[in-house]
Design a protein around this motif. Structure first.
Motif, PDB file in Angstrom:
ATOM      1  N   MET A   1     112.738 -76.278  47.267  1.00  0.00           N
ATOM      2  CA  MET A   1     113.350 -75.959  45.957  1.00  0.00           C
ATOM      3  C   MET A   1     113.382 -74.661  45.735  1.00  0.00           C
ATOM      4  O   MET A   1     112.364 -73.769  46.025  1.00  0.00           O
ATOM      5  N   THR A   2     114.295 -74.055  45.651  1.00  0.00           N
ATOM      6  CA  THR A   2     114.606 -72.464  45.297  1.00  0.00           C
ATOM      7  C   THR A   2     114.021 -72.155  43.885  1.00  0.00           C
ATOM      8  O   THR A   2     114.247 -72.890  43.070  1.00  0.00           O
ATOM      9  N   LYS A   3     113.490 -70.957  43.842  1.00  0.00           N
ATOM     10  CA  LYS A   3     113.129 -70.469  42.701  1.00  0.00           C
ATOM     11  C   LYS A   3     114.389 -69.944  41.957  1.00  0.00           C
ATOM     12  O   LYS A   3     115.275 -69.300  42.311  1.00  0.00           O
ATOM     13  N   PRO A   4     114.363 -70.037  40.490  1.00  0.00           N
ATOM     14  CA  PRO A   4     115.271 -69.411  39.526  1.00  0.00           C
ATOM     15  C   PRO A   4     115.538 -67.534  39.882  1.00  0.00           C
ATOM     16  O   PRO A   4     114.370 -67.225  40.049  1.00  0.00           O
ATOM     17  N   ILE A   5     116.553 -67.225  39.776  1.00  0.00           N
ATOM     18  CA  ILE A   5     116.934 -65.757  40.156  1.00  0.00           C
ATOM     19  C   ILE A   5     117.090 -64.965  38.876  1.00  0.00           C
ATOM     20  O   ILE A   5     117.871 -65.492  38.322  1.00  0.00           O
ATOM     21  N   ILE A   6     116.441 -63.840  38.861  1.00  0.00           N
ATOM     22  CA  ILE A   6     116.798 -62.959  37.868  1.00  0.00           C
ATOM     23  C   ILE A   6     117.333 -61.618  38.732  1.00  0.00           C
ATOM     24  O   ILE A   6     116.727 -61.614  39.536  1.00  0.00           O
ATOM     25  N   LEU A   7     118.510 -61.207  37.911  1.00  0.00           N
ATOM     26  CA  LEU A   7     119.288 -60.151  38.371  1.00  0.00           C
ATOM     27  C   LEU A   7     118.563 -58.926  37.895  1.00  0.00           C
ATOM     28  O   LEU A   7     118.530 -59.095  36.625  1.00  0.00           O
ATOM     29  N   ILE A   8     118.179 -57.967  38.526  1.00  0.00           N
ATOM     30  CA  ILE A   8     117.427 -56.523  37.913  1.00  0.00           C
ATOM     31  C   ILE A   8     118.599 -55.438  38.323  1.00  0.00           C
ATOM     32  O   ILE A   8     118.607 -55.315  39.393  1.00  0.00           O
ATOM     33  N   VAL A   9     119.281 -54.952  37.371  1.00  0.00           N
ATOM     34  CA  VAL A   9     120.321 -53.962  37.831  1.00  0.00           C
ATOM     35  C   VAL A   9     119.752 -52.551  36.888  1.00  0.00           C
ATOM     36  O   VAL A   9     119.456 -52.564  35.891  1.00  0.00           O
ATOM     37  N   ASN A  10     119.760 -51.630  37.758  1.00  0.00           N
ATOM     38  CA  ASN A  10     119.407 -50.296  37.466  1.00  0.00           C
ATOM     39  C   ASN A  10     120.902 -49.228  37.513  1.00  0.00           C
ATOM     40  O   ASN A  10     121.311 -49.304  38.637  1.00  0.00           O
ATOM     41  N   GLY A  11     120.937 -48.594  36.603  1.00  0.00           N
ATOM     42  CA  GLY A  11     121.795 -47.547  36.687  1.00  0.00           C
ATOM     43  C   GLY A  11     121.758 -46.073  37.114  1.00  0.00           C
ATOM     44  O   GLY A  11     120.624 -45.879  37.963  1.00  0.00           O
ATOM     45  N   PRO A  12     122.462 -45.088  36.616  1.00  0.00           N
ATOM     46  CA  PRO A  12     122.670 -43.870  37.464  1.00  0.00           C
ATOM     47  C   PRO A  12     121.131 -43.095  37.042  1.00  0.00           C
ATOM     48  O   PRO A  12     120.464 -43.158  35.986  1.00  0.00           O
ATOM     49  N   ASN A  13     120.871 -42.308  38.169  1.00  0.00           N
ATOM     50  CA  ASN A  13     119.517 -41.602  38.248  1.00  0.00           C
ATOM     51  C   ASN A  13     118.408 -42.368  38.252  1.00  0.00           C
ATOM     52  O   ASN A  13     117.184 -41.785  38.224  1.00  0.00           O
TER      53      ASN A  13
END
Length: 148
Positions: free
Chosen positions: A1-13
């Motif tokens: 069973m796959t784990k739930p995915i959290i997207l972590i997005v980081n911006g400039p610098n």
């Protein structure tokens, strides 16, 4: 069973963490932040996808890709927090629970940093706790996802 995915997005610098204004952002690198987030996510039974870009369109593309695959988003949009309607629109369009993170306390900084477009789409904001904010955001999303 796959784990739930959290997207972590980081911006400039944010790729400059560890060397850019360490008095505000600390001495940890973005790679250290990612490693800590991965370890903590695993302890919560979650998986993460971790991205950083200095280009607004990349952030929008990653957010849009979360629509059918991810159960939550953590976003530190950097300076785009204060300027990007495109990121706001992407977050509103995907309808995925989102937590906004800022390593510094944006409300104690320059006036222009007090306004956040991201906040209009986020369930909540964590600011001022340095890299630990990502851990707090994972905890918050885990609770939201589980409905507790």
């Amino acid at each position: 069973m796959t784990k739930p995915i959290i997207l972590i997005v980081n911006g400039p610098n944010l790729n400059l963490l560890g060397t850019r204004q360490p008095e505000l952002y600390g001495h940890e690198t973005l790679a250290c932040v990612e490693a800590s987030a991965r370890t903590h996510a695993a302890s919560l039974g979650l998986e993460i996808e971790f991205h950083q870009s200095n280009h607004e369109g990349d952030l929008v593309d990653w957010i849009q890709s979360a629509r059918q695959r991810c159960v939550g988003i953590i976003i530190n949009a950097g300076a785009y927090t204060h300027t990007s309607v495109a990121i706001l629109d992407a977050l509103l369009a995907v309808q995925v629970p989102t937590v906004e993170v800022h390593m510094s306390h944006i409300h104690r900084r320059e006036e222009f940093r007090h306004h956040s477009f991201v906040s209009k789409a986020a369930k909540g904001m964590i600011c001022g706790f340095g890299s630990h904010g990502y851990i707090l955001a994972l905890d918050a999303l885990a609770r939201l996802i589980r409905g507790s």
